[in-house]
Design a protein around this motif. Structure first.
Motif, PDB file in Angstrom:
ATOM      1  N   TRP A 259       0.836  -1.208   0.000  1.00 43.95           N
ATOM      2  CA  TRP A 259       0.000   0.000   0.000  1.00 43.95           C
ATOM      3  C   TRP A 259       0.869   1.255   0.000  1.00 43.95           C
ATOM      4  CZ3 TRP A 259      -4.905   0.842  -1.033  1.00 43.95           C
ATOM      5  CH2 TRP A 259      -5.433   2.108  -0.752  1.00 43.95           C
ATOM      6  N   ASN A 260       2.014   1.164   0.627  1.00 45.23           N
ATOM      7  CA  ASN A 260       2.927   2.309   0.710  1.00 45.23           C
ATOM      8  C   ASN A 260       3.346   2.798  -0.679  1.00 45.23           C
ATOM      9  OD1 ASN A 260       4.561   4.101   2.398  1.00 45.23           O
ATOM     10  ND2 ASN A 260       6.302   3.022   1.513  1.00 45.23           N
ATOM     11  N   ILE A 261       3.312   1.924  -1.676  1.00 45.24           N
ATOM     12  CA  ILE A 261       3.629   2.324  -3.057  1.00 45.24           C
ATOM     13  C   ILE A 261       2.672   3.427  -3.508  1.00 45.24           C
ATOM     14  CG2 ILE A 261       3.552   1.534  -5.472  1.00 45.24           C
ATOM     15  CD1 ILE A 261       4.554  -1.212  -4.432  1.00 45.24           C
ATOM     16  N   PHE A 262       1.370   3.244  -3.232  1.00 45.91           N
ATOM     17  CA  PHE A 262       0.372   4.251  -3.626  1.00 45.91           C
ATOM     18  C   PHE A 262       0.605   5.561  -2.884  1.00 45.91           C
ATOM     19  CE2 PHE A 262      -2.494   0.347  -4.230  1.00 45.91           C
ATOM     20  CZ  PHE A 262      -2.127   0.218  -5.553  1.00 45.91           C
ATOM     21  N   VAL A 298       5.876   2.721 -19.222  1.00 47.06           N
ATOM     22  CA  VAL A 298       5.316   3.059 -17.914  1.00 47.06           C
ATOM     23  C   VAL A 298       5.776   2.036 -16.874  1.00 47.06           C
ATOM     24  CG1 VAL A 298       3.179   3.378 -16.580  1.00 47.06           C
ATOM     25  CG2 VAL A 298       3.312   4.196 -18.940  1.00 47.06           C
ATOM     26  N   GLU A 299       5.761   0.754 -17.277  1.00 51.30           N
ATOM     27  CA  GLU A 299       6.175  -0.297 -16.341  1.00 51.30           C
ATOM     28  C   GLU A 299       7.624  -0.104 -15.897  1.00 51.30           C
ATOM     29  OE1 GLU A 299       3.033  -2.298 -18.965  1.00 51.30           O
ATOM     30  OE2 GLU A 299       4.584  -0.764 -19.168  1.00 51.30           O
ATOM     31  N   LEU A 300       8.500   0.171 -16.865  1.00 52.46           N
ATOM     32  CA  LEU A 300       9.923   0.330 -16.563  1.00 52.46           C
ATOM     33  C   LEU A 300      10.146   1.561 -15.672  1.00 52.46           C
ATOM     34  CD1 LEU A 300      12.545  -1.155 -17.222  1.00 52.46           C
ATOM     35  CD2 LEU A 300      12.900   0.436 -19.122  1.00 52.46           C
ATOM     36  N   LYS A 301       9.454   2.646 -15.982  1.00 56.54           N
ATOM     37  CA  LYS A 301       9.577   3.864 -15.170  1.00 56.54           C
ATOM     38  C   LYS A 301       9.124   3.601 -13.733  1.00 56.54           C
ATOM     39  CE  LYS A 301       7.220   6.733 -17.809  1.00 56.54           C
ATOM     40  NZ  LYS A 301       6.623   8.017 -18.245  1.00 56.54           N
ATOM     41  N   MET A 302       8.024   2.873 -13.607  1.00 61.29           N
ATOM     42  CA  MET A 302       7.477   2.562 -12.281  1.00 61.29           C
ATOM     43  C   MET A 302       8.470   1.731 -11.464  1.00 61.29           C
ATOM     44  SD  MET A 302       4.460   2.694 -10.504  1.00 61.29           S
ATOM     45  CE  MET A 302       3.018   1.780 -10.033  1.00 61.29           C
ATOM     46  N   ARG A 303       9.010   0.697 -12.078  1.00 57.38           N
ATOM     47  CA  ARG A 303       9.961  -0.175 -11.361  1.00 57.38           C
ATOM     48  C   ARG A 303      11.217   0.594 -10.970  1.00 57.38           C
ATOM     49  NH1 ARG A 303       8.698  -4.295 -15.212  1.00 57.38           N
ATOM     50  NH2 ARG A 303      10.777  -4.118 -16.139  1.00 57.38           N
ATOM     51  N   HIS A 304      11.689   1.423 -11.869  1.00 54.10           N
ATOM     52  CA  HIS A 304      12.909   2.183 -11.595  1.00 54.10           C
ATOM     53  C   HIS A 304      12.656   3.228 -10.498  1.00 54.10           C
ATOM     54  CE1 HIS A 304      16.757   4.107 -12.301  1.00 54.10           C
ATOM     55  NE2 HIS A 304      16.134   5.281 -12.408  1.00 54.10           N
ATOM     56  N   LEU A 306      10.406   3.295  -8.134  1.00 50.90           N
ATOM     57  CA  LEU A 306      10.136   2.734  -6.808  1.00 50.90           C
ATOM     58  C   LEU A 306      11.115   1.627  -6.413  1.00 50.90           C
ATOM     59  CD1 LEU A 306       6.259   2.648  -7.103  1.00 50.90           C
ATOM     60  CD2 LEU A 306       7.584   4.157  -5.629  1.00 50.90           C
ATOM     61  N   LYS A 307      12.098   1.376  -7.276  1.00 51.36           N
ATOM     62  CA  LYS A 307      13.128   0.359  -7.004  1.00 51.36           C
ATOM     63  C   LYS A 307      12.492  -1.008  -6.713  1.00 51.36           C
ATOM     64  CE  LYS A 307      16.505   3.728  -5.249  1.00 51.36           C
ATOM     65  NZ  LYS A 307      15.729   4.915  -5.622  1.00 51.36           N
ATOM     66  N   ILE A 308      11.617  -1.412  -7.644  1.00 47.43           N
ATOM     67  CA  ILE A 308      10.958  -2.713  -7.525  1.00 47.43           C
ATOM     68  C   ILE A 308      11.514  -3.632  -8.607  1.00 47.43           C
ATOM     69  CG2 ILE A 308       8.752  -3.952  -7.552  1.00 47.43           C
ATOM     70  CD1 ILE A 308       7.345  -1.312  -7.010  1.00 47.43           C
ATOM     71  N   ASP A 309      12.017  -4.779  -8.214  1.00 49.60           N
ATOM     72  CA  ASP A 309      12.497  -5.759  -9.191  1.00 49.60           C
ATOM     73  C   ASP A 309      11.312  -6.441  -9.861  1.00 49.60           C
ATOM     74  OD1 ASP A 309      15.194  -5.287  -8.634  1.00 49.60           O
ATOM     75  OD2 ASP A 309      15.151  -6.656  -6.921  1.00 49.60           O
ATOM     76  N   GLN A 310      11.561  -6.940 -11.069  1.00 54.75           N
ATOM     77  CA  GLN A 310      10.476  -7.563 -11.839  1.00 54.75           C
ATOM     78  C   GLN A 310       9.960  -8.840 -11.179  1.00 54.75           C
ATOM     79  OE1 GLN A 310      11.426  -7.786 -15.947  1.00 54.75           O
ATOM     80  NE2 GLN A 310       9.428  -8.551 -16.567  1.00 54.75           N
ATOM     81  N   ASP A 311      10.841  -9.513 -10.403  1.00 51.06           N
ATOM     82  CA  ASP A 311      10.423 -10.758  -9.753  1.00 51.06           C
ATOM     83  C   ASP A 311       9.956 -10.532  -8.309  1.00 51.06           C
ATOM     84  OD1 ASP A 311      12.841 -10.133  -8.644  1.00 51.06           O
ATOM     85  OD2 ASP A 311      13.791 -12.074  -9.008  1.00 51.06           O
ATOM     86  N   ASP A 312       9.792  -9.268  -7.932  1.00 45.42           N
ATOM     87  CA  ASP A 312       9.325  -8.927  -6.584  1.00 45.42           C
ATOM     88  C   ASP A 312       7.813  -9.151  -6.511  1.00 45.42           C
ATOM     89  OD1 ASP A 312       8.571  -7.591  -4.208  1.00 45.42           O
ATOM     90  OD2 ASP A 312      10.244  -6.188  -4.381  1.00 45.42           O
ATOM     91  N   ILE A 313       7.330  -9.693  -5.384  1.00 44.57           N
ATOM     92  CA  ILE A 313       5.888  -9.891  -5.202  1.00 44.57           C
ATOM     93  C   ILE A 313       5.136  -8.572  -5.281  1.00 44.57           C
ATOM     94  CG2 ILE A 313       6.031  -9.759  -2.674  1.00 44.57           C
ATOM     95  CD1 ILE A 313       3.639 -12.040  -4.673  1.00 44.57           C
ATOM     96  N   TRP A 315       5.600  -6.242  -7.399  1.00 42.42           N
ATOM     97  CA  TRP A 315       5.288  -6.008  -8.804  1.00 42.42           C
ATOM     98  C   TRP A 315       4.090  -6.837  -9.233  1.00 42.42           C
ATOM     99  CZ3 TRP A 315       5.780  -2.294 -11.870  1.00 42.42           C
ATOM    100  CH2 TRP A 315       5.589  -2.454 -13.258  1.00 42.42           C
ATOM    101  N   GLU A 316       4.045  -8.069  -8.775  1.00 50.39           N
ATOM    102  CA  GLU A 316       2.907  -8.934  -9.101  1.00 50.39           C
ATOM    103  C   GLU A 316       1.602  -8.364  -8.531  1.00 50.39           C
ATOM    104  OE1 GLU A 316       3.420 -13.188  -8.550  1.00 50.39           O
ATOM    105  OE2 GLU A 316       5.599 -12.893  -8.511  1.00 50.39           O
ATOM    106  N   LYS A 317       1.688  -7.771  -7.340  1.00 52.34           N
ATOM    107  CA  LYS A 317       0.491  -7.171  -6.735  1.00 52.34           C
ATOM    108  C   LYS A 317      -0.032  -6.010  -7.581  1.00 52.34           C
ATOM    109  CE  LYS A 317       1.414  -8.449  -1.940  1.00 52.34           C
ATOM    110  NZ  LYS A 317       1.653  -8.018  -0.550  1.00 52.34           N
ATOM    111  N   LEU A 318       0.873  -5.203  -8.111  1.00 54.43           N
ATOM    112  CA  LEU A 318       0.465  -4.073  -8.958  1.00 54.43           C
ATOM    113  C   LEU A 318      -0.122  -4.569 -10.276  1.00 54.43           C
ATOM    114  CD1 LEU A 318       3.515  -1.686  -8.364  1.00 54.43           C
ATOM    115  CD2 LEU A 318       1.240  -1.523  -7.330  1.00 54.43           C
ATOM    116  N   MET A 319       0.495  -5.596 -10.855  1.00 54.39           N
ATOM    117  CA  MET A 319      -0.002  -6.156 -12.116  1.00 54.39           C
ATOM    118  C   MET A 319      -1.399  -6.747 -11.948  1.00 54.39           C
ATOM    119  SD  MET A 319       2.296  -5.683 -14.505  1.00 54.39           S
ATOM    120  CE  MET A 319       1.997  -6.925 -15.763  1.00 54.39           C
ATOM    121  N   GLU A 320      -1.643  -7.333 -10.785  1.00 53.04           N
ATOM    122  CA  GLU A 320      -2.933  -7.977 -10.523  1.00 53.04           C
ATOM    123  C   GLU A 320      -4.094  -6.983 -10.577  1.00 53.04           C
ATOM    124  OE1 GLU A 320      -3.974 -11.313  -7.325  1.00 53.04           O
ATOM    125  OE2 GLU A 320      -4.077  -9.325  -6.427  1.00 53.04           O
TER     126      GLU A 320
END
Length: 457
Positions: A259-262, A298-304, A306-313, A315-320
């Motif tokens: 939630w802290n991401i939002f 947009v995905e790449l900008k978001m990960r960069h 917020l420093k979220i790796d692609q295999d991080d849970i 990231w999966e939560k956001l994709m869901e």
């Protein structure tokens, strides 16, 4: 002689409230009047009951509102909290008792002297939180004091969650209450509490990364983030000398971090509107909060960002949530980021017909008795039946209904604007709640305070 109960507002939390009062209608000689803007949406089980009458009621229509209240012996207000004062002033003028599940506002508190003079009971904070939390806490606190104990620590946590059998998303969460309250939770002031005699403060932008953890027997581990102002309960609960006073909201482990991401992006902001929001894609909405790049997606900008790796849970939560979907559109005009985020989340987190919710409440009481430090942990878990008969509706509605009948029967008769913290109020209500499966399990544990190396002597 038939007594008339007017329930104003028949929203999500009223199913058990209305059921309870109708079940007592014959034995207690009750007539239930339900006033709502859309009485046509009420289920047949209510409207076909011989003791139930429905009424199309707009609370801003002064004439209709006052006429409805004039016919009742007691009024139960289940409208949004900031509208209670309108009904309270009518109840005072017309000499009617009032029951609400909401916090006592300053405006309502200001009526106390006149309410007492008229011998009326205006009972508030008699739902779940506030409500069952007050009553269950005061019952234990009073019993500790009666033995001569000195309270050192009080912590209280409550969460409206999804039941394990309906927990089928990566966030381990669905809306069981007003979604707006979830989206803007923690805003409007720094969280304040007391730990080991030290005042602690958590600003909103740090709130969801400073969590406490607790284990609930049979249900596993949970996390809790601090409520806005725990200190206001110091005087109410008689805890002026307590070293620790902390109240928080329960979530499943991992929710707060995600939630802290939002929060960090600014998506929970409710202070301004986005002019071209209607028709905007979810993807474009996310992009509003990210830096410009002529090449990065947009995905790449978001990960960069917020420093979220692609295999991080995470990231999966956001994709869901379909946050990067080009085809899903926002339907709200001139909406704030918080309103748009709420709409997106409601598409994923709304309870399905057969889904069950779950309420978890957990108290910790640390105290000193006869020179020895001790602790009581108490927890309550209630599971709902379905999307209508939710645990939230049960734990909010039943205390309201029980209190209403106790006031009608003059078992609760101390006048004034009040909350349920006296034995005369909380004892009969907690006792009856047990028969509905709403009860606490208590266990005595070693008192540790916040020093894990401390060994109680």
């Amino acid at each position: 002689m038939t007594r008339k109960i007017l329930v104003i507002g028949a929203g999500k939390s009223t199913s058990y409230l209305i059921d309870y009062l109708l079940s007592k209608a014959q034995s207690e000689k009750l007539q239930l009047i339900i006033g709502d803007l859309r009485p046509d949406l009420l289920p047949d089980t209510f409207t076909s009951h011989p003791a139930c009458q429905t009424l199309k009621l707009d609370i801003f229509n002064d004439e209709d509102r006052k006429a409805a209240i004039a016919t009742a012996d007691i009024v139960v207000s289940m409208v949004p909290a900031h509208f209670h004062i309108i009904l309270a002033k009518d109840c005072l003028a017309l000499g009617k008792h009032l029951v609400t599940a909401s916090y006592v506002s300053d405006e309502l508190k200001a009526l106390d002297k006149e309410v007492k003079e008229k011998g009326l009971v205006f009972m508030n904070e008699i739902g779940l939180d506030p409500g069952i939390d007050h009553m269950s806490a005061m019952q234990v606190l009073d019993s500790i004091r009666e033995k001569g104990g000195k309270v050192l620590l009080f912590e209280s946590f409550t969460g409206g969650l999804v039941a394990p059998e309906s927990d089928n998303n990566l966030w381990n969460y669905k809306f069981t209450w007003n979604p707006r309250n979830v989206v803007v939770a923690g805003q409007g002031g720094t969280a304040k509490f007391l730990q080991e005699g030290t005042y602690k403060y958590i600003p909103y932008h740090k709130l969801f990364r400073r969590t406490e953890f607790l284990n609930v027997e049979g249900y596993g581990k949970f996390e809790a983030y601090a409520n806005r102002d725990s200190l206001k309960y110091r005087e109410v609960y008689g805890l002026d000398n307590a070293l620790t006073l902390y109240r928080g909201t329960i979530r499943k482990i991992g929710f707060s971090k995600a939630w802290n991401i939002f929060v960090q992006l600014g998506m929970t902001d409710d202070s301004y509107t986005i002019e071209n929001s209607k028709g905007m894609s979810y993807r474009s909405f996310v992009n509003l909060f990210l830096p410009y790049s002529p090449t990065d997606s947009v995905e790449l900008k978001m990960r960069h960002y917020l420093k979220i790796d692609q295999d991080d849970i995470m990231w999966e939560k956001l994709m869901e949530l379909d946050l990067f979907d080009r085809n899903k559109k926002i339907t709200l005009s001139n909406a704030s980021p918080a309103q748009i985020l709420q709409e997106i989340l409601e598409n994923s987190w709304t309870l399905r017909e057969e889904d069950k919710d779950m309420i978890v409440m957990y108290h910790k009481f640390g105290y000193e008795l006869n020179g020895k430090k001790e602790q009581i942990d108490a927890h309550m878990v209630v599971t709902g039946k379905d999307r209508i008969y939710t645990a939230m509706a049960k734990t909010v509605g039943l205390p309201v209904a029980i209190a209403t009948l106790l006031i009608l029967n003059r078992k609760i008769n101390t006048p004034g604007v009040q909350i349920p913290i006296t034995p005369a109020v909380y004892q009969p209500i907690l006792e009856e709640l047990k028969s509905h499966g709403i009860l606490f399990k208590e266990q005595h544990t070693p008192y540790l305070g916040y020093n894990p190396d401390f060994v109680a002597s």
